[in-house]
Design an enzyme around this catalytic site. Structure first.
Site, short mmCIF file in Angstrom:
data_model
loop_
_atom_site.label_atom_id
_atom_site.label_comp_id
_atom_site.label_asym_id
_atom_site.label_seq_id
_atom_site.Cartn_x
_atom_site.Cartn_y
_atom_site.Cartn_z
N SER A 68 -9.69 -1.10 7.02
CA SER A 68 -9.11 -0.91 5.69
C SER A 68 -8.37 -2.10 5.09
CB SER A 68 -8.16 0.28 5.70
OG SER A 68 -8.91 1.44 5.55
N LYS A 86 0.86 -1.19 0.00
CA LYS A 86 0.00 0.00 0.00
C LYS A 86 0.90 1.24 0.00
CE LYS A 86 -3.89 1.84 2.79
NZ LYS A 86 -4.69 1.61 4.01
N SER A 107 -9.71 1.46 2.96
CA SER A 107 -8.88 2.30 2.12
C SER A 107 -7.82 1.53 1.32
CB SER A 107 -8.18 3.36 2.97
OG SER A 107 -7.27 2.74 3.86
#
Ligand code: GLN
Length: 487
Positions: free
Chosen positions: A180, A81, A156
């Site tokens: 997330s 990420k 997210s």
């Protein structure tokens, strides 16, 4: 030779690499080729460096040839990420604020993956600064759900989930502050593990809400999650909240016979707002556990209704403080329009941050302001204690809890324009972060429209080995993880 490696598990690929059936360069090239062919539709990556990945793969093959293989992850391409620092690579948090930032150092998890021989492969899209549940808050184009390109992948860590589901990586890392990792894993049909707070170092993770943030893996199977967790877990003196505990062999623990377990079903997690198709899939999973000899008990987490409120006070308060460093002077975008130094702060932050990030900074600053601190922040902290206590009380009766991960399957891009509607995506995941617990989402079926559904198993603090075993018991009885989207 078996099928194209981009949809295989780490466990299977580690075996093929060890047998000399496949090299890391071949594997990495297969993942790159796959990415080139589907990335135009999925948009999971913020940046990737193919030459660098191939160079890492070559080094892995050379190590192996010299008899110096670093273990089961050596040569496996894993994506991160874009809030996890990789030395000399861009680190943007999907924000205009950090568009041109290049990290001067490795996060601890990056360093540990490198020590395990992993091929660090690309940086994945997210909601700006990890604030969101759909990846639509990214300053870049929203990532698409590989199962239906008109739908969101969740967030997210949407890029991390979608890249894995699309075969653009063999595993990925995300971060989970309120759901997330688990929610996008659920929406994309992959496994997502949020470890106990303090198990994995946050050093080198761009902070959103430091008392809630935790890094964890996205993988195709529970066994793969155990393998990645093994590499990244453990004390780090550079993160004062990281625990000093002995790390078990998570993968080996899966080979030990365990269970049947006593599993709790929190009644508050099956009420209004839960999609009937999701409810049916989770009920079928509960029946599966019962048929395996587990005892199923209804439990109550009475403060569940306050989770969202407490979370949006605490998370925004911490975010307002964490994001103060992006001022255009030390860090981040610097406005070209500013008239003086004060104006420079204003203009740089106004230009650099997106709408949702600004909303949260304003909210967080408000709840911390002197007149309101007691009414909001202090109160939310007390509620947080009650929420944690609810879970600990439940664990006096049961080994783990079973819930849906998300109230619905993936929704259309653009369908939830109201921020509050998006905040509701996390009602089943947020309590876990407030209580600091480990939890995993595993695929548990599909809707009539062909969208994945996720099952959440919530464990006891630092009982990841047990949690993984419970999740794997379900996974072994089903073949959801062998299905892949048509792209
Ligand atoms: N959707 C939640 C939020 O926007 C959780 C995000 C996360 O876990 N990073 O805060």
């Amino acid at each position: 030779m078996s099928a194209s490696p981009h949809y295989q598990t780490i466990a299977a690929l580690a075996e093929r690499l060890a047998q000399g059936e496949l090299t890391s360069v071949e594997l990495t090239q297969a993942v790159i080729t796959r990415t080139q062919s589907v990335e135009g539709k999925v948009r999971a990556f913020n940046s990737r460096d193919e030459a660098d990945a191939l160079a890492q793969a070559k080094a892995s093959d050379e190590r192996r040839a010299a008899g110096k293989c670093l273990g089961v992850l050596d040569g496996i391409p894993i994506g991160l990420k874009d809030v996890i620092a990789v030395r000399d690579q861009p680190l943007t948090a999907s924000s205009r604020m950090l568009r041109d930032f290049v990290s001067p150092y490795d996060a601890t998890v990056t360093e540990r993956l490198k020590m395990a021989g992993v091929v660090i492969w690309g940086r994945l899209n997210l909601d700006e600064f990890a604030m969101g549940s759909s990846t639509e808050n990214s300053a870049n184009a929203p990532t698409a759900n590989p199962w239906d390109l008109s739908c969101v992948p969740g967030g997210s860590s949407g890029g991390s989930a979608a890249a894995l589901a699309a075969g653009e990586a063999i595993a990925t890392l995300g971060s989970d502050t309120g759901g997330s990792i688990r929610q996008p894993a659920s929406l994309c049909g992959v496994v997502g593990l949020k470890p106990t707070y303090g198990l994995v170092s946050r050093y080198g993770l761009i902070a959103y809400a430091s008392s809630l943030d935790q890094i964890g893996p996205f993988t195709r199977t529970v066994e793969d999650a155990a393998m990645v967790l093994q590499a990244i877990a453990g004390h780090d003196e550079r993160d004062s909240t990281s625990f000093k505990i002995e790390i078990p062999d998570y993968r080996a623990a899966l080979t030990v016979k365990r269970g049947p377990w006593k599993l709790g079903i929190p009644k508050e997690y099956f009420g209004e707002g839960l999609d009937p198709e999701v409810a049916r899939a989770v009920e079928a999973a509960v029946k599966f556990y019962r048929d395996q000899g587990c005892e199923i008990v209804e439990v109550s987490l009475p403060h569940t209704q306050y989770c969202l409120d407490a979370y949006y006070v605490i998370a925004t308060a911490e975010a307002s403080s964490n994001l103060a460093r992006f001022d255009g002077i030390r860090y981040g975008h610097r406005s070209a329009k500013a008239k003086d130094v004060v104006d420079l702060y204003f203009q740089s932050r106004a230009e650099g941050f997106g709408e949702e990030v600004k909303r949260r900074i304003i909210l967080g600053t408000y709840v911390l302001s002197s007149g309101y601190y007691d009414a909001y922040y202090l109160r939310a902290q007390k509620v947080r204690t009650l929420i944690r206590q609810d879970f600990l009380n439940a664990y006096k009766q049961v080994d783990a809890l079973i819930t849906p991960t998300s109230p619905t399957a993936a929704f259309k891009i653009g369908a939830k324009a109201d921020p509050l509607a998006l905040y509701l995506c996390d009602i089943y995941t947020i309590g876990v972060n407030l209580a600091g617990l480990p939890a995993i989402s595993v695929p548990c079926g599909f809707t009539g429209a062909g969208l994945p559904i996720g099952l959440q198993v919530i464990g006891q603090p630092f009982a990841e080995a047990e949690l993984l075993a419970i999740a794997q018991a379900y996974e072994r009885g089903h073949d959801w993880c062998n299905r892949h989207p048509e792209l």
